[in-house]
Scaffold this active site. Sequence first.
Site, short mmCIF file in Angstrom:
data_model
loop_
_atom_site.label_atom_id
_atom_site.label_comp_id
_atom_site.label_asym_id
_atom_site.label_seq_id
_atom_site.Cartn_x
_atom_site.Cartn_y
_atom_site.Cartn_z
N ARG A 226 0.87 -1.12 -0.08
CA ARG A 226 -0.02 -0.24 -0.09
C ARG A 226 0.91 1.29 0.03
O ARG A 226 0.39 2.43 -0.62
CB ARG A 226 -0.84 -0.07 1.30
CG ARG A 226 -1.81 -1.28 1.38
CD ARG A 226 -2.57 -1.03 2.51
NE ARG A 226 -1.52 -1.47 3.82
CZ ARG A 226 -1.71 -1.22 4.95
NH1 ARG A 226 -2.87 -0.64 5.42
NH2 ARG A 226 -0.70 -1.42 5.90
N GLN B 172 4.88 26.67 16.08
CA GLN B 172 4.46 27.19 14.87
C GLN B 172 5.05 26.06 13.96
O GLN B 172 6.26 25.30 14.29
CB GLN B 172 5.32 28.32 14.29
CG GLN B 172 4.73 29.07 13.21
CD GLN B 172 5.31 30.33 12.77
OE1 GLN B 172 5.37 31.12 13.64
NE2 GLN B 172 6.16 30.34 11.76
N ASP B 173 4.08 25.10 12.95
CA ASP B 173 4.59 24.48 11.88
C ASP B 173 4.53 25.21 10.64
O ASP B 173 3.80 25.90 10.13
CB ASP B 173 3.62 23.23 11.65
CG ASP B 173 3.57 22.36 13.02
OD1 ASP B 173 4.68 22.41 13.74
OD2 ASP B 173 2.98 21.38 12.91
N ASN B 174 5.90 24.93 9.79
CA ASN B 174 5.99 25.80 8.57
C ASN B 174 6.22 24.67 7.42
O ASN B 174 6.51 23.42 7.84
CB ASN B 174 7.31 26.60 8.57
CG ASN B 174 7.32 27.41 9.77
OD1 ASN B 174 6.14 28.19 9.82
ND2 ASN B 174 7.99 27.92 10.49
N ARG C 71 17.73 27.45 0.33
CA ARG C 71 17.26 28.45 1.37
C ARG C 71 18.20 28.44 2.37
O ARG C 71 18.51 27.59 3.19
CB ARG C 71 15.81 27.87 1.61
CG ARG C 71 14.92 27.74 0.61
CD ARG C 71 13.41 27.23 1.04
NE ARG C 71 12.47 27.18 -0.19
CZ ARG C 71 11.57 28.29 -0.41
NH1 ARG C 71 11.39 29.49 0.36
NH2 ARG C 71 10.52 28.17 -1.36
N HIS D 210 19.65 30.86 7.67
CA HIS D 210 18.56 31.66 8.33
C HIS D 210 18.83 31.24 9.73
O HIS D 210 19.12 30.41 10.16
CB HIS D 210 17.25 31.52 7.92
CG HIS D 210 16.96 31.59 6.45
ND1 HIS D 210 16.24 30.91 5.62
CD2 HIS D 210 17.62 32.65 5.51
CE1 HIS D 210 16.11 31.16 4.49
NE2 HIS D 210 16.86 32.26 4.42
N LYS E 203 14.80 24.36 15.65
CA LYS E 203 13.91 23.86 14.42
C LYS E 203 14.09 22.22 14.49
O LYS E 203 14.78 21.72 14.69
CB LYS E 203 14.31 24.10 13.28
CG LYS E 203 13.96 25.47 13.43
CD LYS E 203 14.83 26.23 11.82
CE LYS E 203 14.60 28.01 11.71
NZ LYS E 203 15.27 28.21 10.56
N HIS F 84 20.49 27.83 9.61
CA HIS F 84 20.16 26.38 8.90
C HIS F 84 19.75 27.01 7.56
O HIS F 84 19.40 28.08 7.43
CB HIS F 84 18.58 26.30 9.66
CG HIS F 84 17.87 25.18 9.04
ND1 HIS F 84 16.78 25.58 8.31
CD2 HIS F 84 17.94 24.01 8.81
CE1 HIS F 84 16.32 24.39 7.67
NE2 HIS F 84 17.26 23.64 7.88
N TYR G 225 8.71 21.96 9.11
CA TYR G 225 9.56 21.97 10.31
C TYR G 225 8.46 22.45 11.44
O TYR G 225 7.83 23.41 11.17
CB TYR G 225 10.62 22.73 10.09
CG TYR G 225 10.84 24.17 9.37
CD1 TYR G 225 10.84 25.33 10.22
CD2 TYR G 225 10.56 24.09 8.04
CE1 TYR G 225 10.95 26.50 9.72
CE2 TYR G 225 10.39 25.40 7.46
CZ TYR G 225 10.63 26.59 8.19
OH TYR G 225 10.69 27.81 7.50
N GLU H 38 15.37 38.58 12.64
CA GLU H 38 15.93 37.72 11.38
C GLU H 38 17.34 38.09 11.08
O GLU H 38 17.56 39.26 10.53
CB GLU H 38 14.77 37.54 10.17
CG GLU H 38 15.33 36.69 9.16
CD GLU H 38 14.08 36.31 8.20
OE1 GLU H 38 13.83 35.58 7.54
OE2 GLU H 38 13.51 37.72 7.89
N ASP I 198 18.46 36.02 0.33
CA ASP I 198 19.55 35.30 0.71
C ASP I 198 20.75 35.39 -0.08
O ASP I 198 22.04 35.37 0.40
CB ASP I 198 19.00 33.60 0.23
CG ASP I 198 17.98 33.11 1.25
OD1 ASP I 198 17.76 34.01 2.29
OD2 ASP I 198 17.55 31.99 1.23
#
Length: 181
Positions: A23, A46-48, A58, A61, A70, A117, A130, A141, A168
Site C-alpha cells: 500500500r 508554529q509548523d511551517n 534556502r 537563516h 527547529k 539553518h 518543520y 531575522e 539570501d
Amino acid sequence: MTVTETALPGVLLFTPRVFSDARGAFCETYNERVMQEAGLPTRWVQDNFSVSKQGVVRGLHYQVVQPQGKLVRVAFGRVIDVAVDLRRSSPHFGKHVAVELSDENAAMLWIPAGFGHGFAVLSERAGFAYKVTDYYAPQGERTILWNDPDLAIDWQIDTAQAVVSDKDQQGQRFASAEVFA
C-alpha cells in the site's frame, strides 16, 4: 525511533522506523516521549511548510531575537540540510553539519537555537516541513550568505545554477554576521 548525535553536539538526527508494504509506507514523525528523552522541547509554537524545485537553496537563516529551535523533515523529495554553529562561545563555532533528508529515509534533524539553518533541493521537487520553538520575529531575522567561502558548505548541487532568493543572495558574510554569545 533512533536518535543519533551529529558531529555538532546538540544537533540530533532522528530516524524513525518505516513500515512499508504494497500500500505504501507509514512512520511516526513525532513522539513527545522520545523527543523529551532526547532533550528536545515539547512545546512547539508554529509548523511551517515550503515546496521548492531542484537547485533551490534556502538559508542560511536564524533569529537573534526570539531564537528558534527547529525540528525539520522532508515530506516528499530529497534535500541536503545544513546546520551551522553560530555560538561564539562554542568550540564548534563556525562548523557545520550536512545531512540528507528525504521522504525515503524519513529522517528528521533537530537544530537548536544558536544555529543557522539552510537546505538545498536535490530532487525535482521537495516539500520541507518543520516545527519551531518560537514565533517568527522579522526584526531579529538574520541571513548568512549561503555560499560564504569561510563556511565552505558542499551543497551537493551545481552552485552556479543555484536558485536563491534576493534576500539570501544579500546575506552577510560569516565573518561580519551578528551571532550568538
